[in-house]
Design a protein around this motif. Structure first.
Motif, PDB file in Angstrom:
ATOM      1  N   LYS A 154      72.887 -55.425 140.006  1.00  0.00           N
ATOM      2  CA  LYS A 154      72.641 -56.561 139.514  1.00  0.00           C
ATOM      3  C   LYS A 154      72.933 -56.794 137.921  1.00  0.00           C
ATOM      4  N   PHE A 155      74.019 -57.540 138.004  1.00  0.00           N
ATOM      5  CA  PHE A 155      74.453 -57.952 136.411  1.00  0.00           C
ATOM      6  C   PHE A 155      73.403 -58.926 136.013  1.00  0.00           C
ATOM      7  N   LYS A 156      73.138 -59.092 134.842  1.00  0.00           N
ATOM      8  CA  LYS A 156      72.225 -60.201 134.079  1.00  0.00           C
ATOM      9  C   LYS A 156      72.720 -61.765 134.154  1.00  0.00           C
ATOM     10  N   GLN A 157      73.950 -61.963 134.455  1.00  0.00           N
ATOM     11  CA  GLN A 157      74.451 -63.281 134.603  1.00  0.00           C
ATOM     12  C   GLN A 157      75.542 -63.179 135.470  1.00  0.00           C
ATOM     13  N   GLN A 158      76.303 -64.533 135.528  1.00  0.00           N
ATOM     14  CA  GLN A 158      77.409 -64.757 136.352  1.00  0.00           C
ATOM     15  C   GLN A 158      78.644 -63.956 135.924  1.00  0.00           C
ATOM     16  N   VAL A 159      79.129 -63.154 136.738  1.00  0.00           N
ATOM     17  CA  VAL A 159      80.251 -62.557 136.692  1.00  0.00           C
ATOM     18  C   VAL A 159      81.653 -63.433 136.780  1.00  0.00           C
ATOM     19  N   CYS A 173      81.142 -60.601 131.989  1.00  0.00           N
ATOM     20  CA  CYS A 173      79.987 -61.355 132.142  1.00  0.00           C
ATOM     21  C   CYS A 173      79.921 -62.203 130.746  1.00  0.00           C
ATOM     22  N   LYS A 175      75.053 -65.278 141.104  1.00  0.00           N
ATOM     23  CA  LYS A 175      73.947 -64.907 140.164  1.00  0.00           C
ATOM     24  C   LYS A 175      73.964 -63.523 139.775  1.00  0.00           C
ATOM     25  N   GLY A 176      75.422 -63.020 139.740  1.00  0.00           N
ATOM     26  CA  GLY A 176      75.539 -61.644 139.343  1.00  0.00           C
ATOM     27  C   GLY A 176      75.214 -60.481 139.975  1.00  0.00           C
ATOM     28  N   ILE A 191      80.920 -59.928 144.221  1.00  0.00           N
ATOM     29  CA  ILE A 191      79.739 -60.282 143.299  1.00  0.00           C
ATOM     30  C   ILE A 191      79.688 -61.953 143.458  1.00  0.00           C
TER      31      ILE A 191
END
Length: 859
Positions: free
Chosen positions: A94-99, A115, A76-77, A73
């Motif tokens: 795609k996650f919405k924010q940093q993991v 996240c 940017k997620g 990851i």
């Protein structure tokens, strides 16, 4: 010359930031290097960079328990499910924010990712069910009051411990359990750095940033966890229960109440006992104690923090790393100090332990260091460190076996192209290294630096020098900002020289391998070619538009105006001299034909948007009524602040001191003397591109005829028509067919087969034999081929260098094997000679002790 160059490996950079993990077998370390991932094989002493590339830098990675899937990851997620078998991306998400962290469950069915303050539990592709389930959401928890920092699974894969910045640790469940819903653990005074379950137990260890270690004991075992028959939440279950109770008739309730009034004392006792048993089987954590790690170093410097932690459950070893480069090994649960060592003076950001528990890996992002320490023998298994700043120059050894690099940090490093490891570092320079040249005999190389070097004769600074590659010539060419190129005789002491006038400032100069031509790149974006003897211009290439604009976030000029300032800051000839490679302040590297003066191929060295000047357009979201928001400094909680704005006029700053968004640049390009690869020194590191015809799935025949087919080649081999079969395989240009022919031809017929081949076919056989010598087991058979090729006629210089490179490597490997066998036999022989003497001594001793010795006359 073929131009199907593909990315092969990344050298010069071993670690950037993020998690480092061991492979399933424990023989390799997987490290994120920018937007790429490198696997370091510690058993074979080799490294390989996966061809997978992300749009941003990787920060969180983990390997599945069976070792076949890698979850990576970026910042940017953007998540990628990568198969370690095929080295390809299986699926994306795609996650919405940093993991902040990701972890596979021990059974491999799930993985958890955190996240911000949210924890996601998803299904993972598993071999147990035989089906692929990619990123299917199982549970979502959002119970923390601050960002989640770390997580760990229990051995039974039913519980998940999550630590966060709010100094608490929460226990989440995958399935709904009857005897636990959610549990929160306090007791720390700083953010949690690591949480770890014990092996085959629910006992817990939590570690915070200020060095506190808390031990928690669970009231039940993993087998006592009760999975609910109906998988719904407790709140929804209570609501349904109330709804069912309201639908019951009043008369039935009255009957039940009457029955309750007539219950006996035994029934009441039994109901109380059932409630007591349920309460005893409910999961409760009890704090056993609190310990403090690293008090001595934190008392000496209050800024020192615990930055990384890892726990090996099998050996019960807790490894903690600090911001000053010191790490500790403690034996749990007594927290006994086993070992401590200072690996550097910079922060340790990631720690990993091999499955066997004997190797510990550490990553230091500020200096780009990755090392593996064997704590039992107290020895380094691997210690690699790239340049702390960008590389400025690159040079190949004459046989292409080594690469030497110089950087802004003043260091010179020597790399092995076969293994990918740096085996020597020179720190004699006190300033930026500007150029490096290898000697023709491979015994030494010369480097120049900004710490004090003079040349005279130009009216402006000299930016590039090049010696004639021919041994018979002693000419030196120099390029300067005074719009001239001068050719000198470096043996004579006279200052006379031949001057070539240019239309713009010179940036780089290069000699053709035969020494008959020179190429000069100028500030106007052109590459001009001159005859080295008559100094007359032969051709010119206009390549400014090929580099691309590449606008930075803080640029205030348009892409059209930006393109006017592009130029080739580095150029080099190919091994055969028919093409020239050029690069500059751009993500593109251009390959041109010298004779036709046209662009052959353009290589994109990176797609990493974490670097600046990757895109040709500026992000409009950064433009506001107050100006460009990219010019505003961002401050974070890091020590000294998180500075994101480049200092005015600074092109290459100290990345360890000032956290800026580096700009993509190509500092140097060099072709290998063998012609099969070239190296690009860029912001990402040293990227090596090679050409492997037939290995990339592309069909590239050579003088193909209608009768040349794979079936015909195999039929000719069965008939014993060796020459015709080899000719057909060379025309098809398929590596595996050429290998079958080379290995099938008997040694007695090799010389005759080579003698009947044309010169072009003989050259191709020489390249194939050099490639086969690297990995094939039929060493003696291939040596017969090499001897026949060398005796059959003249081979090109590139083929001879390729054969020399692989034969030198094989000679080194065989020498080590022979030395090992020689000393082993010598040791066995010595032991065999000592053993009979010891037996004789023992026999004499036994005789004396038993009184059966010889008697003298006096006795």
């Amino acid at each position: 010359m073929k131009f199907n160059y593909k990315f092969q490996n990344l050298l010069g950079t071993v670690y950037r930031k993020g998690d480092i993990v061991f492979s399933h077998d424990g023989n390799s370390v997987i490290s994120p290097v920018g937007n790429r991932i490198t696997v370091y094989n510690l058993k074979q002493n080799k490294n390989i960079t996966l061809s997978v590339e992300s749009h941003y830098n990787y920060t969180a990675i983990d390997v599945s328990p069976n070792g076949s899937v890698l979850l990576a990851i970026n910042e940017k997620g953007e998540a990628q499910m990568i198969s370690l078998v095929t080295c390809s991306v299986i699926h994306k998400y795609k996650f919405k924010q940093q993991v902040n962290a990701v972890k596979f469950s021990p059974d491999g069915k799930y993985f958890a990712a955190c996240c911000g303050d949210t924890v996601f539990i998803m299904t993972a592709p598993t071999s147990y069910t035989g089906e692929f389930r990619s990123f299917i959401m199982k549970r979502v928890y959002q119970k923390a009051y601050d960002d989640v920092t770390c997580l760990d699974w229990s051995t039974c894969s039913k519980l998940l411990a999550v630590g966060s910045k709010d100094t608490t640790t929460k226990i989440y469940t995958v399935d709904y359990l009857d005897n636990i819903n959610m549990f929160s653990l306090g007791g720390h005074t700083d953010k949690i750095v690591g949480v770890f379950f014990e092996r085959k137990s629910l006992d817990l260890i939590t570690v915070s940033r200020n060095g506190q270690v808390c031990l928690w004991e669970a009231s039940i075992d993993p087998d006592d966890l009760i999975v609910s028959e109906v998988q719904i939440s407790h709140r929804k279950r209570r609501k349904l229960q109330k709804a069912d109770d309201s639908e019951d008739d009043i008369d039935e309730k009255n009957v039940i109440e009457k029955d309750k009034d007539y219950q006996s004392d035994d029934d009441k006792k039994s109901s109380k006992e059932e409630i007591k048993v349920k309460e005893e089987k409910r999961l409760v954590f009890t704090k056993l104690g609190r310990h403090y790690i690293g008090d001595a170093i934190r008392n000496a410097n209050y800024r020192v923090k615990l930055t990384a932690a890892h726990y090996h459950k099998a050996t019960k070893m807790l490894i903690t790393g600090f911001s000053n480069g010191v790490f500790f090994l403690h034996e749990m649960p007594d927290v006994n100090l086993v070992h401590t060592l200072s690996v550097s003076e910079h922060r340790i950001s990631s720690v990993a332990v091999s499955p066997q528990g004997d190797w510990v890996a550490f990553g230091c992002p500020h200096i780009g260091q990755l090392l593996v320490w064997e704590w039992q023998s107290e020895q380094y298994v691997m210690k690699q460190q790239g340049h702390s700043q960008d590389m400025t120059c690159v040079a190949y050894s004459p046989d292409g076996q080594y690469i030497v690099t110089g950087g802004y940090d003043g260091k010179v490093k020597l790399w092995n192209t076969s293994s990918g490891f740096c085996f020597v570092t020179f720190s004699e320079h006190s300033s930026t290294v500007t150029s490096i040249v290898f000697s023709p005999n491979k015994k030494f190389f010369v480097s120049s630096s900004l710490d004090g070097t003079v040349l005279s004769g130009h009216e402006a600074p000299v930016v590039s020098l090049a010696f004639s590659p021919t041994l018979a010539s002693s000419r030196l060419v120099s390029a300067s900002w005074d719009k001239t190129v001068r050719l000198w005789n470096c043996i004579e002491t006279s200052t006379d020289c031949e001057v070539i006038q240019l239309t713009s400032d010179a940036l780089q100069v290069a000699y053709r391998p035969d020494g008959e031509e020179i190429a000069v790149s100028t500030l106007d974006g052109n590459i001009t070619f001159f005859n080295a003897t008559s100094c007359e211009q032969t051709s010119s290439i206009e390549g400014r538009n090929d580099l691309g604009s590449g606008r930075a976030d803080t640029d205030l000029v348009t892409a059209k105006q930006q393109l006017k300032s592009k130029a080739f800051t580095t150029i080099c000839y190919s091994a055969d001299g028919n093409s020239v490679l050029g690069g500059g302040n751009s993500k593109h590297v251009c390959l041109y034909s010298v004779k036709e003066a046209v662009l052959i191929k353009k290589f994109v060295i990176t797609q990493n948007r974490s670097l600046d000047a990757i895109s040709d357009v500026v992000n409009r979201r950064l433009l506001s009524e107050f100006g460009n928001m990219a010019l505003v400094e961002e401050r974070g909680e890091l020590e000294g602040g998180d500075v994101r704005v480049r200092l005015p006029g600074v092109q290459a700053g100290d990345m360890a001191e000032r956290n800026i968004k580096p700009e993509v640049r190509v500092q140097c390009v060099r072709f290998s003397p063998t012609g099969e690869s070239f190296a690009v020194a860029a912001t990402e590191g040293l990227l090596v591109y090679t050409q492997n015809a037939g290995l990339d799935g592309t069909f590239r025949p050579f003088r193909l005829e209608t009768g040349s087919t794979p079936a015909a080649v195999k039929s000719l081999l069965e008939e014993g028509s060796w020459g015709r079969a080899l000719l057909g395989a060379l025309q098809l240009n398929e590596h595996h067919l050429i290998q079958q022919c080379v290995e099938a031809i008997p040694p007695a017929d090799i010389e005759l087969t080579v003698r009947d081949l044309e010169e072009e076919y003989r050259e191709r056989v020489g390249g194939s034999v050099a490639r086969l010598l690297q990995d094939s087991r039929h060493l003696e058979h291939l040596l017969v081929w090499a001897r026949a090729l060398l005796a059959g006629g003249r081979l090109p210089h590139t083929v001879l260098l390729a054969l020399e490179k692989v034969l030198t490597l094989k000679y080194s490997q065989l020498s080590k094997i022979c030395d090992f066998n020689k000393y082993t036999i010598r040791c066995i022989k010595s032991v065999a000679e000592i053993a009979p003497k010891q037996e004789d001594v023992e026999m004499d001793t036994d005789n004396e002790s038993s009184g059966r010795g010889t008697f003298s006359d006096t006795d």
